[in-house]
Design a protein around this motif. Structure first.
Motif, PDB file in Angstrom:
ATOM      1  N   ASN A  23       0.771  -1.254   0.147  1.00 30.66           N
ATOM      2  CA  ASN A  23       0.148   0.084   0.037  1.00 30.66           C
ATOM      3  C   ASN A  23       0.948   1.425  -0.216  1.00 30.66           C
ATOM      4  O   ASN A  23       1.630   1.364   0.801  1.00 30.66           O
ATOM      5  N   ALA A  24       0.955   1.849  -0.995  1.00 26.22           N
ATOM      6  CA  ALA A  24       1.677   3.201  -1.174  1.00 26.22           C
ATOM      7  C   ALA A  24       1.554   4.111  -0.212  1.00 26.22           C
ATOM      8  O   ALA A  24       2.627   4.719   0.505  1.00 26.22           O
ATOM      9  N   LYS A  25       0.306   4.397   0.460  1.00 25.10           N
ATOM     10  CA  LYS A  25       0.151   5.307   1.551  1.00 25.10           C
ATOM     11  C   LYS A  25       0.809   4.988   2.758  1.00 25.10           C
ATOM     12  O   LYS A  25       1.162   5.938   3.422  1.00 25.10           O
ATOM     13  N   LYS A  26       0.856   3.687   3.069  1.00 26.30           N
ATOM     14  CA  LYS A  26       1.377   3.444   4.235  1.00 26.30           C
ATOM     15  C   LYS A  26       2.925   3.018   4.299  1.00 26.30           C
ATOM     16  O   LYS A  26       3.764   2.968   5.280  1.00 26.30           O
ATOM     17  N   SER A  27       3.463   2.873   2.971  1.00 27.26           N
ATOM     18  CA  SER A  27       4.808   2.829   2.715  1.00 27.26           C
ATOM     19  C   SER A  27       5.572   3.808   2.579  1.00 27.26           C
ATOM     20  O   SER A  27       6.921   3.989   2.687  1.00 27.26           O
ATOM     21  N   ILE A  28       5.174   5.292   2.482  1.00 23.90           N
ATOM     22  CA  ILE A  28       5.705   6.504   2.250  1.00 23.90           C
ATOM     23  C   ILE A  28       5.417   7.140   3.630  1.00 23.90           C
ATOM     24  O   ILE A  28       4.395   7.535   4.183  1.00 23.90           O
ATOM     25  N   LYS A  29       6.596   7.561   4.122  1.00 24.27           N
ATOM     26  CA  LYS A  29       6.939   8.382   5.517  1.00 24.27           C
ATOM     27  C   LYS A  29       7.310   9.596   5.022  1.00 24.27           C
ATOM     28  O   LYS A  29       8.386   9.700   4.931  1.00 24.27           O
ATOM     29  N   LEU A  30       6.529  10.684   5.509  1.00 20.91           N
ATOM     30  CA  LEU A  30       6.984  12.230   5.186  1.00 20.91           C
ATOM     31  C   LEU A  30       7.273  12.671   6.710  1.00 20.91           C
ATOM     32  O   LEU A  30       6.608  12.336   7.761  1.00 20.91           O
ATOM     33  N   ARG A  31       8.047  13.590   6.745  1.00 20.48           N
ATOM     34  CA  ARG A  31       8.494  14.293   7.860  1.00 20.48           C
ATOM     35  C   ARG A  31       9.097  15.667   7.690  1.00 20.48           C
ATOM     36  O   ARG A  31       9.968  15.970   6.851  1.00 20.48           O
ATOM     37  N   LEU A  32       8.524  16.536   8.358  1.00 19.97           N
ATOM     38  CA  LEU A  32       9.369  18.106   8.509  1.00 19.97           C
ATOM     39  C   LEU A  32      10.012  18.102   9.445  1.00 19.97           C
ATOM     40  O   LEU A  32       9.646  17.788  10.797  1.00 19.97           O
ATOM     41  N   GLY A  51      -1.697  11.781   1.498  1.00 20.06           N
ATOM     42  CA  GLY A  51      -3.391  11.690   1.231  1.00 20.06           C
ATOM     43  C   GLY A  51      -3.542  10.872  -0.106  1.00 20.06           C
ATOM     44  O   GLY A  51      -4.393   9.855  -0.140  1.00 20.06           O
ATOM     45  N   PHE A  52      -2.804  11.175  -1.002  1.00 13.68           N
ATOM     46  CA  PHE A  52      -3.183  10.606  -2.432  1.00 13.68           C
ATOM     47  C   PHE A  52      -1.718  10.170  -3.010  1.00 13.68           C
ATOM     48  O   PHE A  52      -0.785  10.786  -2.924  1.00 13.68           O
ATOM     49  N   THR A  53      -1.754   9.044  -3.431  1.00 14.47           N
ATOM     50  CA  THR A  53      -0.497   8.363  -4.185  1.00 14.47           C
ATOM     51  C   THR A  53      -0.913   7.841  -5.752  1.00 14.47           C
ATOM     52  O   THR A  53       0.035   7.217  -6.385  1.00 14.47           O
ATOM     53  N   HIS A  54      -2.317   8.014  -6.091  1.00 17.46           N
ATOM     54  CA  HIS A  54      -2.686   7.568  -7.261  1.00 17.46           C
ATOM     55  C   HIS A  54      -1.759   8.102  -8.412  1.00 17.46           C
ATOM     56  O   HIS A  54      -1.789   7.532  -9.548  1.00 17.46           O
ATOM     57  N   GLN A  55      -1.463   9.368  -8.305  1.00 16.45           N
ATOM     58  CA  GLN A  55      -0.706   9.874  -9.368  1.00 16.45           C
ATOM     59  C   GLN A  55       0.531   9.258  -9.901  1.00 16.45           C
ATOM     60  O   GLN A  55       1.096   9.185 -11.232  1.00 16.45           O
ATOM     61  N   PHE A  56       1.230   8.392  -8.932  1.00 17.55           N
ATOM     62  CA  PHE A  56       2.291   7.934  -9.092  1.00 17.55           C
ATOM     63  C   PHE A  56       2.266   6.386  -9.176  1.00 17.55           C
ATOM     64  O   PHE A  56       2.774   5.538 -10.045  1.00 17.55           O
ATOM     65  N   TYR A  57       1.048   5.932  -8.597  1.00 14.17           N
ATOM     66  CA  TYR A  57       1.084   4.354  -8.422  1.00 14.17           C
ATOM     67  C   TYR A  57      -0.245   3.613  -8.853  1.00 14.17           C
ATOM     68  O   TYR A  57      -0.628   2.694  -8.736  1.00 14.17           O
ATOM     69  N   ASP A  59      -4.676   3.864  -9.831  1.00 12.65           N
ATOM     70  CA  ASP A  59      -5.760   4.194  -8.842  1.00 12.65           C
ATOM     71  C   ASP A  59      -5.892   3.008  -7.699  1.00 12.65           C
ATOM     72  O   ASP A  59      -6.347   3.389  -6.561  1.00 12.65           O
ATOM     73  N   GLU A  60      -5.188   2.142  -7.810  1.00 13.45           N
ATOM     74  CA  GLU A  60      -5.074   0.994  -6.774  1.00 13.45           C
ATOM     75  C   GLU A  60      -4.244   1.498  -5.795  1.00 13.45           C
ATOM     76  O   GLU A  60      -4.116   0.894  -4.473  1.00 13.45           O
ATOM     77  N   GLU A  61      -3.251   2.461  -6.005  1.00 11.36           N
ATOM     78  CA  GLU A  61      -2.294   2.946  -5.026  1.00 11.36           C
ATOM     79  C   GLU A  61      -1.315   1.802  -4.480  1.00 11.36           C
ATOM     80  O   GLU A  61      -1.082   1.681  -3.281  1.00 11.36           O
ATOM     81  N   ILE A  62      -0.891   0.952  -5.315  1.00 11.04           N
ATOM     82  CA  ILE A  62      -0.073  -0.219  -4.898  1.00 11.04           C
ATOM     83  C   ILE A  62       1.257  -0.111  -5.626  1.00 11.04           C
ATOM     84  O   ILE A  62       1.432   0.161  -6.719  1.00 11.04           O
ATOM     85  N   ILE A  63       2.346  -0.433  -4.603  1.00  8.65           N
ATOM     86  CA  ILE A  63       3.553  -0.394  -5.130  1.00  8.65           C
ATOM     87  C   ILE A  63       3.985  -2.011  -5.322  1.00  8.65           C
ATOM     88  O   ILE A  63       3.923  -2.759  -4.341  1.00  8.65           O
ATOM     89  N   TYR A  64       4.368  -2.239  -6.655  1.00 10.07           N
ATOM     90  CA  TYR A  64       4.589  -3.504  -7.026  1.00 10.07           C
ATOM     91  C   TYR A  64       6.140  -3.952  -7.080  1.00 10.07           C
ATOM     92  O   TYR A  64       6.807  -3.355  -7.440  1.00 10.07           O
ATOM     93  N   GLY A  65       6.394  -5.378  -6.690  1.00 12.26           N
ATOM     94  CA  GLY A  65       7.811  -5.857  -6.935  1.00 12.26           C
ATOM     95  C   GLY A  65       8.763  -5.504  -5.812  1.00 12.26           C
ATOM     96  O   GLY A  65       9.762  -6.233  -6.151  1.00 12.26           O
ATOM     97  N   TYR A  66       8.326  -5.121  -4.789  1.00 11.99           N
ATOM     98  CA  TYR A  66       9.398  -5.097  -3.718  1.00 11.99           C
ATOM     99  C   TYR A  66       8.439  -5.464  -2.161  1.00 11.99           C
ATOM    100  O   TYR A  66       7.391  -5.349  -2.227  1.00 11.99           O
ATOM    101  N   LYS A  67       9.154  -6.242  -1.388  1.00 16.78           N
ATOM    102  CA  LYS A  67       8.755  -7.034  -0.283  1.00 16.78           C
ATOM    103  C   LYS A  67       8.908  -5.859   0.930  1.00 16.78           C
ATOM    104  O   LYS A  67      10.018  -5.473   1.283  1.00 16.78           O
ATOM    105  N   ASN A  68       7.773  -5.464   1.267  1.00 13.43           N
ATOM    106  CA  ASN A  68       7.997  -4.628   2.743  1.00 13.43           C
ATOM    107  C   ASN A  68       8.750  -3.118   2.444  1.00 13.43           C
ATOM    108  O   ASN A  68       9.654  -2.772   3.086  1.00 13.43           O
ATOM    109  N   ILE A  69       8.526  -2.680   1.195  1.00 12.85           N
ATOM    110  CA  ILE A  69       9.083  -1.343   0.819  1.00 12.85           C
ATOM    111  C   ILE A  69       8.655  -0.169   1.430  1.00 12.85           C
ATOM    112  O   ILE A  69       7.531  -0.197   2.144  1.00 12.85           O
TER     113      ILE A  69
END
Length: 123
Positions: A23-32, A51-57, A59-69
């Protein structure tokens, strides 16, 4: 496992492709970050996810090909200089990933065709 699909004795074995979908939303951590100490993982500053990752990944917002990225994208609060880090536990064999995506697409298309047939019956 590195995603090669080979067992300990070198024999080929099927791998679970779903382990290589994230899940792209859960796999990306942002911090200021205000100070350099904010870069440390042990800090109390909270990460947040996009909030949104569909622009990159898609409509499913899934990052394929990596385990626990996991991506870490940290921004300096004043200058917005950034740090990007990425970790994962393995990479899937691209041929197997492509085959799995094709099978999933065909199944989705078959489901849609079945729904269309049901709609025709109602008329």
């Amino acid at each position: 496992m590195d995603g090669s699909g080979e067992g300990p004795s070198g024999e080929s074995k099927p791998i679970v492709i779903d382990e290589y979908e994230n899940n792209a939303k859960k796999s990306i951590k942002l911090r200021l970050c205000r100070t350099s100490s904010d870069l440390n993982k042990g800090q109390t500053i909270k990460n947040f996810s996009p909030g949104f990752t569909h622009q990159f990944y898609g409509d499913e917002e899934i990052i394929y090909g990596y385990k626990n990225i996991e991506f870490e994208l940290f921004f300096a609060a004043g200058s917005l200089n950034c740090y990007l880090g990425m970790t994962h536990d393995g990479v899937v064999d691209p041929a197997q990933a492509k085959k799995r995506r094709l099978q999933r697409k065909q199944a989705e298309d078959a489901d849609k065709d079945g729904e269309d047939d049901d709609d025709d019956d109602e008329m």
